[in-house]
Scaffold this motif. Structure first.
Motif, mmCIF file in Angstrom:
data_model
loop_
_atom_site.group_PDB
_atom_site.id
_atom_site.type_symbol
_atom_site.label_atom_id
_atom_site.label_comp_id
_atom_site.label_asym_id
_atom_site.label_seq_id
_atom_site.Cartn_x
_atom_site.Cartn_y
_atom_site.Cartn_z
ATOM 1 N N ALA A 1 33.248 -80.917 69.477
ATOM 2 C CA ALA A 1 32.960 -80.198 68.239
ATOM 3 C C ALA A 1 31.488 -80.315 67.867
ATOM 4 O O ALA A 1 30.865 -79.344 67.413
ATOM 5 C CB ALA A 1 33.844 -80.743 67.113
ATOM 6 N N HIS B 1 29.523 -78.013 70.228
ATOM 7 C CA HIS B 1 29.683 -76.594 69.894
ATOM 8 C C HIS B 1 28.935 -76.237 68.613
ATOM 9 O O HIS B 1 28.565 -75.071 68.405
ATOM 10 C CB HIS B 1 31.164 -76.254 69.735
ATOM 11 C CG HIS B 1 31.898 -76.184 71.039
ATOM 12 N ND1 HIS B 1 31.508 -75.370 72.079
ATOM 13 C CD2 HIS B 1 33.014 -76.832 71.474
ATOM 14 C CE1 HIS B 1 32.346 -75.514 73.105
ATOM 15 N NE2 HIS B 1 33.259 -76.396 72.763
ATOM 16 N N ARG B 2 28.680 -77.231 67.775
ATOM 17 C CA ARG B 2 27.966 -76.976 66.522
ATOM 18 C C ARG B 2 26.484 -76.706 66.756
ATOM 19 O O ARG B 2 25.824 -76.072 65.929
ATOM 20 C CB ARG B 2 28.144 -78.188 65.591
ATOM 21 C CG ARG B 2 27.591 -77.988 64.196
ATOM 22 C CD ARG B 2 27.712 -79.238 63.360
ATOM 23 N NE ARG B 2 27.095 -79.034 62.065
ATOM 24 C CZ ARG B 2 26.553 -79.982 61.328
ATOM 25 N NH1 ARG B 2 26.575 -81.235 61.754
ATOM 26 N NH2 ARG B 2 26.016 -79.706 60.166
ATOM 27 N N THR C 1 33.249 -80.781 60.227
ATOM 28 C CA THR C 1 33.540 -81.179 61.609
ATOM 29 C C THR C 1 34.512 -82.353 61.643
ATOM 30 O O THR C 1 35.484 -82.355 62.410
ATOM 31 C CB THR C 1 32.236 -81.552 62.338
ATOM 32 O OG1 THR C 1 31.325 -80.449 62.285
ATOM 33 C CG2 THR C 1 32.512 -81.908 63.785
#
Length: 976
Positions: A215, A218-219, A240
């Motif tokens: 995560a 992907h941020r 998140t």
């Protein structure tokens, strides 16, 4: 909170880490014997990925894989119907409690033909009836009660205890990913496009949680992943964390009195994984009292007990991720209230933890509170752990309204981060310190610290510039710090192999002890040939100049105008500069003072400087002693950042002393310490040492592994010294394997004059290897010029092995009538120093030379000595070379280096050299080693050495056996 695992995408594959063997054994057992297990782990911890991995790995029979459907969880037996559909059973599911029997019958029929694996993911989301039926079936499967060859894996979240029928099953808890596995996962996800510094920060922030790691990745944008743009702060934001955790229990129903938030806030203040139960309960219940008459709370927390564990009077979240999500998901007002309650309930209102809670309860900057925090964190008697001290200093900086004070406190926090072994955090804090205007002294201290960080873990050219900037900013207000910055700039330039930059740093407004600049005295660039004729050994020069220095300090009239006693840094600076300029006579006195002043010291920094000066003097014994004391001091004082560097100096000192096994021990430990402290540059030096040791031991794969690791960082950060040592190691491995052409080609550009010559202070160490490779490759003309340069280096006295190596090099290039005498002289010089490996190489080369001239008896003796010495120092590859030469000379060698057992009692006295025969005869006549030395005009050490080789060659273990052997030879008429 659902606790539902995030379903992994293709890159989220299972990585077992250190428990790989445990999981492999579990899967093997499921294939052969069946059984039931509950798999648990925190949200996002990889339960689904593990189940998918197990399903792919099970090839013995069919696999039934089902996931819970939250939308259907309210319907009775909905979960069981999902599993039955996977089994191709679409019949009626009874609702009278016999549903489990139906499932058992189906499992028996399916496993009759082959083993069967059933995977149930997120079983906690099933309806109550389905969970009860599944639990009863799992118990029967585990007991093999009428069900054989059925494996059953059931996953439930780890942030709540396993309940109901499943609680009786064996539980397998998935541990967080190890940093290496997390880094590999991130590499797969980004196809290797992530910057190493960004990768390390993501791995640290994810704390081993694979879903959180993905995560976070992907941020970030591609530019942020490459390190081109700044990362968002905080890196793991509220959205998140709560998304990965599956929600956050921050409402009234699950956390009515704020117990969960109080635990999360208490853990944030201390940095620990749990909190004191009594403190948290007082704060959560609103007592805020520290009196002893507060009634005790029950042993279990009354609210949301399934999220918390209560070990030994402490409270902790069963899942660290959930704790982070609880804190991040709370509103700022609720977080401040929780910290205020904890501060009021704390038994030490002026201690660092209570002050930290007050700081997080403050709505804005507070100069008074910031000063209190700094005072409590830096107090000599505070006993505050380093991590808590660092947190307090960061908070003090954040609360400070004054820009200069704020920058100073950020710098102090960065220094603590560096000492604790967290260079990336130190750089972030230094960036924060530089974000506001500050006076020159504050900016100078920040740049000085930045240089230290980059020198250990960054481009060394950038480190040099930071040091030089710091020196300019600190020159007037803090001259001692400015001296340290100048020396740091020289260290950075030294690591980069930039001699001119090193000299520019060292010669800036600095004069030697006689009051005239060294560059004026030398008046020119460093040239070994220019100073070779006047060069004397550093140790001899030190002995000659020390009395003058001491008389000047006693008040006697010196030859030159008196000057104040130089400081340690100034002495090191003067000595280092003189060495670079080739004035070894001027370098000896200041460097000797640095070594002497380090003997009574207890500070690891001073001892480290003493070890560095001793290495420049060639006094490896003093370097080893100072390094050992520096290591002990660093460990005692808890300065984790210094340990890797100290171990680097120790490893180099052991290499220079010829103690390769000890060098490997220090380098292996130093490599681990460097990785823990985040010091990639220091790690590269340890890799280079390990490559050099492996090239002696003959471990070709390890040479390539460590050399590649060293060169990867060296090329990225400009580490010329580590790069040359790594390439030297590869070339020496080539030479040991009988490939002199490859070794000469690799070393030629590094040691011959020209722009490609390697590090200015290290290239000469590789010259003997290059000369040997060139001579064996039939290109002696390529090596003649560098031998003359090496002769000047050998005369400096900075390398105890160099004089003997020089004679060996001259023997390799000499005419046949001169070579023999040069080899013998080289062996005599080897007797003056330790180091079996270098002596054995000379013996091997001499033995080869003798054998090719058909002097077989002498060749066999010399090669036998080489074999013994190679075996003694663990150089098995080189021992095999000696053994091959012995076989070529008609001798079948034996021993560890040859693969054959050594034959004791080999009584052929003809194998002894003339010198060994004379020593054997004297010993047989009853003379002591000292008496033998006097009669033959040699040193006792030489007699000891030759006598050991006599014992090894003849296979005897004592003088008594040697006397008997000599007497027997006399009786039989053997020639002595």
């Amino acid at each position: 909170m659902t606790g539902q695992s995030t379903r992994g995408s293709a890159p989220l594959r299972y990585r077992a880490g250190p428990r790989r063997q445990t999981f492999a054994a579990l899967l093997d057992g499921l294939r052969t014997d069946g059984g039931a297990h509950v798999v648990t782990g925190e949200p996002g911890g990889g339960r689904t990925a593990f189940l998918e991995f197990a399903a792919r790995a099970f090839r013995a029979g069919p696999v039934w894989y089902v996931r819970a459907e939250p939308a259907c969880s309210a319907q009775p037996h909905s979960g069981l119907r999902t599993l039955l559909r996977a089994a191709r059973h679409f019949g009626h599911v009874p609702g009278d409690g016999t549903a489990g029997e139906v499932l058992l019958d189906i499992l028996r029929a399916a496993s009759a033909r082959s083993p069967l694996l059933v995977c149930v993911d997120d079983a906690h989301l099933w309806d109550t009836a389905s969970r009860a039926a599944l639990g009863r079936v799992a118990a029967r499967v585990r007991a093999a009660d009428g069900v054989h060859r059925v494996g059953l894996l059931i996953t439930v979240p780890g942030h709540r205890p396993v309940q109901g029928e499943l609680a009786k099953l064996p539980v397998l808890e998935l541990a967080p990913l190890m940093p290496g596995d997390a880094a590999g996962l991130l590499h797969d996800l980004t196809d290797g496009a992530v910057d190493p510094a960004v990768r390390d920060e993501l791995v640290t922030e994810a704390q081993g949680n694979p879903a959180l790691l993905l995560a976070l990745a992907h941020r970030l944008s591609p530019a942020q992943l490459r390190g081109d743009h700044a990362l968002p702060r905080p890196l793991a934001d509220t959205g998140t964390l709560t998304a990965v955790a599956g929600g956050c229990p921050n409402g009234q129903q699950p956390d009515r009195n704020g117990l969960l938030l109080a635990v999360a806030a208490a853990m944030r203040a201390t940095g620990e994984q749990d909190a004191e139960a009594a403190l948290v309960r007082r704060a959560a219940n609103g007592h805020g009292s520290r009196d002893d008459d507060v009634p005790p709370e029950p042993s279990e927390p009354p609210q949301a007990p399934e999220l918390l564990a209560v070990p030994g009077g402490r409270l902790r979240f069963r899942s660290p991720l959930v704790g982070r999500a609880v804190y991040a998901g709370a509103s700022p007002e609720r977080r401040r209230a929780a910290h205020r309650s904890l501060a009021e309930a704390h038994p030490e209102p002026h201690g660092v933890p209570a002050l930290l809670h007050r700081s997080w309860a403050a709505p804005g900057p507070d100069a008074v509170l910031a000063a209190e925090l700094e005072s409590a964190a830096t107090g000599l008697t505070s006993g505050t752990p380093p991590a808590l001290r660092r947190t307090a200093q960061v908070r003090a900086a954040e609360l400070t309204p004054d820009d200069a004070q704020r920058a100073r406190r950020y710098t102090a926090a960065a220094e603590q981060a560096l000492l604790a072994g967290h260079p990336p955090e130190a750089l972030r804090l230094l960036d924060a310190a530089g974000s506001r205007p500050a006076p020159p002294p504050v900016r100078g201290r920040a740049e000085l610290l930045r240089g230290r960080v980059l020198l250990a873990d960054g481009p060394v050219d950038d480190a040099r510039e930071s040091f030089l900037l710091a020196a300019g900013l600190l020159a007037e207000p803090e001259p001692a710090q400015a001296d340290a910055a100048v020396l740091g700039a020289a260290d950075a330039a030294w690591a980069a192999g930039d001699r001119q930059a090193c000299l520019r740093a060292l010669t800036h407004d600095v004069h030697d002890v006689h009051g005239t600049s060294v560059e004026a005295a030398v008046a020119g660039a460093f040239d070994l040939r220019a100073v070779g004729a006047n060069t004397t050994g550093l140790k001899e020069a030190a002995a000659r100049e020390a009395p003058e220095e001491s008389s000047a300090h006693r008040g006697a009239a010196p030859a030159q105008p008196p000057v104040p006693p130089p400081t340690l840094l100034r002495d090191h600076r003067d000595g280092m500069r003189a060495v670079l300029l080739g004035r070894f006579d001027l370098a000896a006195a200041p460097l000797t003072r640095v070594v002497d002043r380090g003997r009574p010291a207890t500070e690891p920094e001073r001892l480290l400087r003493s070890a560095a000066a001793a290495l420049m003097l060639g006094d490896v014994g003093a370097a080893r002693r100072a390094g050992a004391r520096a290591l002990a001091a660093a460990r005692t004082q808890g300065t984790a950042a210094l340990e890797p560097k100290v171990l680097e100096y120790l490893a180099y000192a052991e290499l220079r002393a010829g103690r390769h096994q000890l060098a490997r021990t220090h380098a292996e430990e130093g490599l681990r310490a460097a990785h823990r402290a985040g010091q990639r540059n220091t790690a590269a030096h340890h890799h280079a040492v390990l490559a050099l040791v492996a090239s002696i031991e003959g471990a070709r794969a390890r040479v390539a592994e460590h050399a590649t690791a060293a060169l990867t960082t060296a090329r990225r950060h400009g580490l010329a010294q580590a790069a040359l040592l790594a390439q030297w190691a590869v070339a020496r491995a080539d030479l040991g394997e009988g490939r002199p052409e490859e070794a000469a080609d690799r070393l030629g550009p590094l040691v011959r004059p020209g722009a490609r010559r390697g590090h200015f202070a290290v290239w000469m160490l590789a010259v003997p290897c290059f000369v040997e490779a060139s001579a064996l490759a039939g290109r002696p003309e390529h090596a003649r010029a560098v031998v003359e340069d090496f002769a000047l280096w050998a005369g400096c006295g900075a390398d105890p092995q160099a004089p003997a190596q020089l004679l060996r090099c001259r023997a390799l290039l000499a005419a046949p009538e001169a070579a023999d005498e040069l080899y013998l002289c080289a062996l005599d010089r080897h007797d003056e120093t330790s180091g079996d490996f270098e002596r054995a190489r000379t013996e091997l080369l001499h033995g080869k030379w003798l054998r090719r001239r058909r002097r077989l008896r002498e060749a066999r003796a010399r090669l036998g000595e080489a074999l013994v010495d190679f075996e003694r120092c663990g150089a098995q590859l080189w021992a095999r070379q000696a053994a091959a030469e012995l076989r070529a000379g008609g001798v079948a060698p034996s021993g560890p280096g040859t693969g054959e057992p050594r034959r004791h009692g080999a009584r052929d006295l003809s194998l002894l050299t003339p010198q060994q025969l004379r020593i054997a005869r004297c010993v047989a006549e009853g003379a002591t080693n000292r008496e033998v030395a006097l009669s033959l005009s040699v040193s006792t050490r030489t007699v000891d050495y030759h006598l050991r080789n006599v014992f090894a060659t003849l296979g005897v273990r004592s003088r008594v056996e040697l006397v008997r052997l000599v007497e027997q030879a006399e009786k039989t008429g053997a020639q002595l």
